[in-house]
Design an enzyme around this catalytic site. Structure first.
Site, short mmCIF file in Angstrom:
data_model
loop_
_atom_site.label_atom_id
_atom_site.label_comp_id
_atom_site.label_asym_id
_atom_site.label_seq_id
_atom_site.Cartn_x
_atom_site.Cartn_y
_atom_site.Cartn_z
N SER A 172 0.89 -1.02 -0.04
CA SER A 172 0.24 -0.09 0.20
C SER A 172 0.92 1.30 0.31
O SER A 172 2.00 1.17 0.41
CB SER A 172 -0.78 0.48 1.01
OG SER A 172 -1.61 0.85 1.22
N TYR A 185 -2.31 -0.62 10.89
CA TYR A 185 -2.30 -0.88 9.57
C TYR A 185 -0.94 -0.23 8.79
O TYR A 185 -0.38 -1.18 7.97
CB TYR A 185 -3.59 0.47 8.70
CG TYR A 185 -3.79 -0.66 7.05
CD1 TYR A 185 -3.71 -1.68 6.97
CD2 TYR A 185 -3.40 0.23 6.29
CE1 TYR A 185 -4.28 -2.18 5.44
CE2 TYR A 185 -3.30 -0.04 5.05
CZ TYR A 185 -3.90 -1.82 4.19
OH TYR A 185 -4.02 -1.34 3.10
#
Length: 299
Positions: A172, A185
Site C-alpha cells: 500500500s 495498518y
C-alpha cells in the site's frame, strides 16, 4: 579492485543507467507471457484479489484461489472458469500459519508447483492507536505481513530449485507514508514493503535472477474496506485501474508499482522539502475517512 577504480565503475554504471532509461522511453517494453503459469492468489474472494484472478484467467493461467470466505472464493472461481481457466479453490484463514502450511502442502501434492505467488490478503482497522484493540493489531500483522512470509516459505523452495517464479507483494502507499488513525495498518504495510525489498535483495545475492518480485503500492481503493474515503487532491482508485497497473508490473517485471505513478514524486518530496513546507503540503493532501477515535479500548 581499489576504491578509486570502484568509484569510476560506479560513475560509468550511473551514466549508462541514465542513458538506458532514456532510450527505454522510446522502446516498447517487452512483456512476458503468463499463459500456463500456476498462479496462487490469497484474498481472492473480492476486490483486488478477485480482479487479479480474472486478469490471469484472461491470460490462460492456471489458478489456485485462497480466501477466508467460501462463498467469495467460489464466486471468483465461477467467473474465472467462465473465461476458460482451470481453477482450484481453498478456504484458508491467512491469519493462521498452520492453515497456510496445510493448504500449501495440498497445493503442491495435488496440483503442482506454484510459479506466481500473489500475496494479496489484507485486513484493516481504522482507529487511533489507543482505540485499536489488541486482537485487531495482531490480526493486521498476521494477515498483512506474517502470511506473506509463511506462503513464501512454503512455495519458494520449488522456485529456488528451478530458478524460476514471481512473488507479488500487495502492499500500500501506507507502506511508505504514515497516516493518522492507521498506525497499526501502516506499520504492517511498511513491513510488507520491507519484506519485498529484503527478499528481492536476498534472491539477487543468492544468484536467483530467474525469480522476479513485484510490490504493489496503491492509495485508497474503492473496495469498501475503508468507509467514506476522500481526498482533496487526486482521487479514490477503482479496483480495475489498480489491477491493470499490477498486471503491467508483473508482465514487465517491475519491482515497485505505485498507483498513481506520481507517488514517486511524493516520496522524493519527503526527502528534499523542509519539514514546515511538508506540513503545509500534507494538509492539502491528507485523506479523510471514517475512523474510531477516543474509545481507548484495548480488549
Amino acid at each position: 579492485m581499489n576504491l578509486f577504480l570502484e568509484l569510476l565503475l560506479f560513475l560509468a554504471t550511473l551514466v549508462y543507467s541514465y542513458l538506458e532509461a532514456f532510450v527505454k522511453l522510446f522502446v516498447p517494453v517487452r512483456r512476458k507471457s503468463v499463459s500456463g503459469e500456476l498462479v496462487l492468489i490469497t484474498g481472492a474472494g473480492h476486490g483486488v484479489g478477485r480482479a487479479t484472478a480474472l486478469e490471469f484467467a484472461k491470460r490462460q493461467s492456471r489458478l489456485v484461489l485462497w480466501d477466508i470466505s467460501k462463498h467469495g472464493v467460489e464466486e471468483t472461481a465461477a467467473e474465472c472458469k467462465g473465461l476458460g481457466a482451470t481453477v482450484e479453490t481453498f478456504v484458508v484463514d491467512c491469519s493462521k500459519r498452520e492453515e497456510i502450511y496445510s493448504a500449501a502442502e495440498k497445493v503442491k501434492k495435488e496440483i503442482g508447483d506454484v510459479t506466481i505467488l500473489v500475496n494479496n490478503a489484507g485486513v484493516i482497522t481504522t482507529a487511533d492507536l489507543l482505540s485499536t484493540q489488541d486482537h485487531q493489531i495482531e490480526r493486521m500483522f498476521e494477515v498483512n505481513i506474517l502470511a506473506h512470509m509463511w506462503t513464501t516459505r512454503a512455495f519458494l523452495p520449488a522456485m529456488m530449485n528451478n530458478n524460476y517464479g514471481h512473488i507479488v507483494t500487495v502492499a500500500s502507499a501506507a507502506g511508505h507514508f504514515g497516516t493518522s488513525f492507521m498506525v497499526a495498518y501502516c506499520s504492517s504495510k511498511f513491513a510488507a514493503v520491507g519484506f519485498h525489498k529484503a527478499l528481492t535483495e536476498e534472491l539477487s545475492t543468492l544468484g536467483k535472477d530467474g525469480i522476479k518480485t513485484t510490490c504493489l503500492c496503491p492509495v485508497f481503493i474503492n473496495t469498501g474496506f475503508v468507509k467514506n474515503p476522500s481526498t482533496r487532491l487526486g482521487k479514490i482508485l477503482e479496483v480495475e485501474e489498480v489491477v491493470e497497473a499490477l498486471m503491467e508490473g508483473i508482465v514487465t517485471n517491475q519491482k515497485m508499482v505505485f498507483v498513481p505513478p506520481q507517488l514517486n514524486i511524493a516520496l522524493l518530496s519527503e526527502m528534499v522539502f523542509p519539514e514546515r513546507a511538508l506540513n503545509v503540503l500534507k494538509k492539502l493532501t491528507v485523506p479523510k475517512f471514517d475512523a474510531i477515535i477516543g474509545q481507548r479500548s484495548t480488549q
